[in-house]
Design a protein around this motif. Structure first.
Motif, PDB file in Angstrom:
ATOM      1  N   ALA A  26      26.439  56.987   5.640  1.00  0.00           N
ATOM      2  CA  ALA A  26      25.263  56.896   4.775  1.00  0.00           C
ATOM      3  C   ALA A  26      25.655  56.282   3.439  1.00  0.00           C
ATOM      4  N   PRO A  27      24.747  55.540   2.817  1.00  0.00           N
ATOM      5  CA  PRO A  27      25.041  54.981   1.495  1.00  0.00           C
ATOM      6  C   PRO A  27      25.365  56.090   0.511  1.00  0.00           C
ATOM      7  N   ALA A  28      26.207  55.770  -0.421  1.00  0.00           N
ATOM      8  CA  ALA A  28      26.643  56.776  -1.394  1.00  0.00           C
ATOM      9  C   ALA A  28      25.458  57.418  -2.103  1.00  0.00           C
ATOM     10  N   ALA A  29      24.407  56.640  -2.320  1.00  0.00           N
ATOM     11  CA  ALA A  29      23.263  57.163  -3.052  1.00  0.00           C
ATOM     12  C   ALA A  29      22.548  58.273  -2.296  1.00  0.00           C
ATOM     13  N   THR A  30      22.637  58.231  -0.977  1.00  0.00           N
ATOM     14  CA  THR A  30      21.931  59.245  -0.178  1.00  0.00           C
ATOM     15  C   THR A  30      22.836  60.378   0.233  1.00  0.00           C
ATOM     16  N   ALA A  31      24.128  60.277  -0.045  1.00  0.00           N
ATOM     17  CA  ALA A  31      25.078  61.318   0.361  1.00  0.00           C
ATOM     18  C   ALA A  31      25.044  62.453  -0.641  1.00  0.00           C
ATOM     19  N   THR A  32      23.914  63.155  -0.678  1.00  0.00           N
ATOM     20  CA  THR A  32      23.732  64.268  -1.606  1.00  0.00           C
ATOM     21  C   THR A  32      24.615  65.431  -1.201  1.00  0.00           C
ATOM     22  N   PRO A  33      24.872  66.356  -2.134  1.00  0.00           N
ATOM     23  CA  PRO A  33      25.665  67.541  -1.781  1.00  0.00           C
ATOM     24  C   PRO A  33      25.085  68.297  -0.597  1.00  0.00           C
ATOM     25  N   ALA A  34      23.760  68.398  -0.530  1.00  0.00           N
ATOM     26  CA  ALA A  34      23.138  69.127   0.578  1.00  0.00           C
ATOM     27  C   ALA A  34      23.377  68.415   1.900  1.00  0.00           C
ATOM     28  N   LEU A  35      23.263  67.085   1.863  1.00  0.00           N
ATOM     29  CA  LEU A  35      23.498  66.299   3.074  1.00  0.00           C
ATOM     30  C   LEU A  35      24.952  66.401   3.507  1.00  0.00           C
ATOM     31  N   GLN A  74      21.414  70.743  14.287  1.00  0.00           N
ATOM     32  CA  GLN A  74      19.978  70.484  14.137  1.00  0.00           C
ATOM     33  C   GLN A  74      19.625  70.329  12.661  1.00  0.00           C
ATOM     34  N   LYS A  75      20.225  71.172  11.823  1.00  0.00           N
ATOM     35  CA  LYS A  75      19.983  71.095  10.376  1.00  0.00           C
ATOM     36  C   LYS A  75      20.520  69.779   9.815  1.00  0.00           C
ATOM     37  N   ALA A  76      21.708  69.389  10.270  1.00  0.00           N
ATOM     38  CA  ALA A  76      22.303  68.140   9.790  1.00  0.00           C
ATOM     39  C   ALA A  76      21.479  66.941  10.234  1.00  0.00           C
ATOM     40  N   LEU A  77      20.959  66.971  11.462  1.00  0.00           N
ATOM     41  CA  LEU A  77      20.167  65.854  11.957  1.00  0.00           C
ATOM     42  C   LEU A  77      18.820  65.772  11.223  1.00  0.00           C
ATOM     43  N   LYS A  78      18.286  66.916  10.849  1.00  0.00           N
ATOM     44  CA  LYS A  78      17.047  66.925  10.058  1.00  0.00           C
ATOM     45  C   LYS A  78      17.292  66.295   8.692  1.00  0.00           C
ATOM     46  N   ALA A  79      18.501  66.526   8.165  1.00  0.00           N
ATOM     47  CA  ALA A  79      18.835  65.948   6.851  1.00  0.00           C
ATOM     48  C   ALA A  79      19.081  64.454   6.946  1.00  0.00           C
ATOM     49  N   ASP A  80      19.579  63.992   8.087  1.00  0.00           N
ATOM     50  CA  ASP A  80      19.845  62.555   8.267  1.00  0.00           C
ATOM     51  C   ASP A  80      19.620  62.227   9.743  1.00  0.00           C
ATOM     52  N   ASP A  81      18.400  61.836  10.089  1.00  0.00           N
ATOM     53  CA  ASP A  81      18.068  61.605  11.500  1.00  0.00           C
ATOM     54  C   ASP A  81      18.583  60.283  12.029  1.00  0.00           C
ATOM     55  N   SER A  82      19.331  59.535  11.202  1.00  0.00           N
ATOM     56  CA  SER A  82      19.894  58.269  11.659  1.00  0.00           C
ATOM     57  C   SER A  82      21.382  58.377  11.993  1.00  0.00           C
ATOM     58  N   SER A  83      21.973  59.530  11.753  1.00  0.00           N
ATOM     59  CA  SER A  83      23.411  59.684  11.930  1.00  0.00           C
ATOM     60  C   SER A  83      23.785  59.798  13.413  1.00  0.00           C
ATOM     61  N   MET A  84      24.456  58.777  13.930  1.00  0.00           N
ATOM     62  CA  MET A  84      24.902  58.807  15.307  1.00  0.00           C
ATOM     63  C   MET A  84      26.024  59.837  15.504  1.00  0.00           C
ATOM     64  N   GLN A  85      26.791  60.061  14.455  1.00  0.00           N
ATOM     65  CA  GLN A  85      27.851  61.074  14.528  1.00  0.00           C
ATOM     66  C   GLN A  85      27.241  62.452  14.765  1.00  0.00           C
ATOM     67  N   VAL A  86      26.217  62.777  13.995  1.00  0.00           N
ATOM     68  CA  VAL A  86      25.565  64.080  14.135  1.00  0.00           C
ATOM     69  C   VAL A  86      24.864  64.186  15.486  1.00  0.00           C
ATOM     70  N   LYS A  87      24.222  63.102  15.925  1.00  0.00           N
ATOM     71  CA  LYS A  87      23.571  63.121  17.240  1.00  0.00           C
ATOM     72  C   LYS A  87      24.593  63.387  18.344  1.00  0.00           C
ATOM     73  N   THR A  88      25.769  62.804  18.180  1.00  0.00           N
ATOM     74  CA  THR A  88      26.825  63.030  19.174  1.00  0.00           C
ATOM     75  C   THR A  88      27.241  64.492  19.193  1.00  0.00           C
ATOM     76  N   TRP A  89      27.460  65.052  18.023  1.00  0.00           N
ATOM     77  CA  TRP A  89      27.888  66.455  17.956  1.00  0.00           C
ATOM     78  C   TRP A  89      26.807  67.400  18.475  1.00  0.00           C
ATOM     79  N   LEU A  90      25.552  67.107  18.129  1.00  0.00           N
ATOM     80  CA  LEU A  90      24.477  67.948  18.637  1.00  0.00           C
ATOM     81  C   LEU A  90      24.386  67.822  20.159  1.00  0.00           C
ATOM     82  N   GLY A  91      24.532  66.595  20.660  1.00  0.00           N
ATOM     83  CA  GLY A  91      24.531  66.405  22.108  1.00  0.00           C
ATOM     84  C   GLY A  91      25.678  67.157  22.771  1.00  0.00           C
TER      85      GLY A  91
END
Length: 446
Positions: A26-35, A74-91
């Motif tokens: 994710a771009p640095a601008a969107t990499a918030t602490p919560a994300l 699921q929480k991480a994917l809700k925070a960034d639904d474009s992350s293929m890394q998170v989709k892989t881990w959730l899968g």
């Protein structure tokens, strides 16, 4: 011997720590602490130790706390639904929880995007037909893509595909080549698989010393298959001196992990007092644990104990039940023994039709004792018309495999008159045994 299972997939992602990997997603601008926190929580629960940057926090598929992993991812994917890394881990978490229908679309999407963990996991699912229609060729192609990029679990999986001809032409040279690539990265199951190739001389020269070395590496890494395979070398004295005590130690380590081969083989040593004190009750318990995993050889060994009343209360009905399960599971010695119970009326009524049925199963499968016993049935006309030529045929097949009783019966009948008949010594009951070394085709395990 031993169940050689397939490691699961990990993503070789550039970056040394989770935060650095997040910077690639994710771009640095969107990499918030919560994300970042959501991503890290998901990684901690569902990442593989074979992913670059997650070696210290990643875990085997079997080690995933699926409830926690699914919730975190699921929480991480809700925070960034474009992350293929998170989709892989959730899968991966869904797959670990046997929610295949939810795992497939996530892993397929991430695999199309080139995620190595997804490529390897989804590739294995396609090869095995897990949660999706089996497509071995497509699955092998995905494994190849990840293996070519150096991802160790995919390399081992691709080795298994070449080993068994799953989606590719069977090629032992390629199988050992890919096993070696993964083994040299320290993947335990690949170390054990490479050891088996050396032991059997498949794709390279047979070398028991090299086999023992690779099994040893796998065993040191806690791999049950490596422990069982190394134990069998010590039991048989192949590449090492016979050492049943050492074999028992290794089998026990595998048995403690619930490995059915380790359970069976430790039971065999305890039944026969090899390297350990004889303990028939303990042997029966170990056989039962392996038999409960539908291991046909353990079912056969346990049936023998029930038939003879050794370590358990004699129970012919239980013995016959176990023999039948084992025979239908491919253990031909169990078919021989079940046939003999019906042939002799031991624990049941004499039933020549069933005796022929089970003995024929063993004989047709090339089991030499079964072939000898078929000769006995035809020579003596037990439920069939006596037929010397047919008896000679079966004795010959048994003798051709070097089975001594088959040789004796063949020689006797060839030299005897037309009315010659065998005695009860013309048949034999197979006894307990430890398991041969095998590879399991389970593609997702480590």
């Amino acid at each position: 011997m031993g169940s050689i299972l397939k490691p699961e997939r990990g993503l070789a992602w550039g970056g040394a720590v989770a935060g650095a990997v997040l910077g690639l997603l994710a771009p640095a601008a969107t990499a918030t602490p919560a994300l970042a926190a959501a991503f890290d929580d998901c990684a901690a629960e569902a990442a593989s130790q074979w992913e670059a940057g997650f070696e210290t926090i990643g875990k085997d598929l079997s080690g995933i706390d699926t409830k926690a992993a699914i919730a975190a991812c699921q929480k991480a994917l809700k925070a960034d639904d474009s992350s293929m890394q998170v989709k892989t881990w959730l899968g991966r978490a869904y797959y670990a929880d046997s929610q295949d229908s939810k795992a497939v679309p996530l892993l397929e999407e991430a695999a199309k995007d080139g995620n190595l963990l997804a490529l390897a996991t989804f590739g294995d699912m396609l090869v095995m037909g897990t949660g999706i229609d089996k497509d071995m060729e497509r699955g092998a192609g995905l494994l190849q893509e990840a293996a070519d990029q150096g991802f160790a679990p995919a390399q081992n999986s691709l080795g298994l595909s070449y080993d068994y001809g799953d989606g590719v032409d069977q090629d032992y040279y390629q199988a050992q080549r890919w096993y070696r690539a993964a083994a040299e990265q320290g993947l335990p199951r690949a170390e054990s698989n490479l050891g088996l190739m050396y032991q059997e001389g498949l794709g390279l020269e047979r070398d028991y010393i090299a086999a023992a070395a690779w099994f040893g590496r796998a065993a040191d890494h806690g791999d049950a298959s490596g422990q069982v395979n190394l134990g069998k070398l010590y039991q048989d004295g192949l590449g090492v001196e016979i050492d049943n005590e050492r074999a028992a130690e290794l089998y026990e380590k595998a048995a403690d992990q619930g490995d059915m081969y380790g359970l069976n083989n430790l039971g065999f040593l305890k039944e026969n007092g090899l390297g350990v004190d004889e303990d028939l009750e303990a042997a029966a318990e170990l056989y039962e644990k392996a038999a409960d995993q539908d291991f046909a050889l353990a079912q056969h060994n346990l049936a023998l104990l029930y038939e003879d009343g050794r370590g358990v209360v004699q129970d012919y009905d239980k013995a016959m039940e176990l023999y039948e399960k084992a025979a239908n599971g491919g253990e031909l010695r169990a078919a021989v023994n079940l046939g003999l119970l019906y042939l002799n009326g031991t624990g049941t009524d004499v039933d020549y039709a069933k005796a022929l049925q089970w003995t024929q199963m063993a004989a047709d499968g090339g089991q030499p004792i079964g072939q000898n016993n078929m000769g006995h049935i035809y020579e003596n006309g037990l439920g069939v018309k006596a037929d010397k030529d047919e008896a000679l045929h079966w004795y010959q097949l048994s003798a051709d495999q070097g089975y001594e009783l088959g040789i004796d019966n063949l020689t006797r009948l060839q030299n005897a008159g037309e009315d010659a008949a065998t005695t009860d010594d013309g048949v034999e009951t197979p006894t307990t045994t430890s398991a041969p070394k095998t590879k399991s085709k389970d593609k997702i395990s480590n």
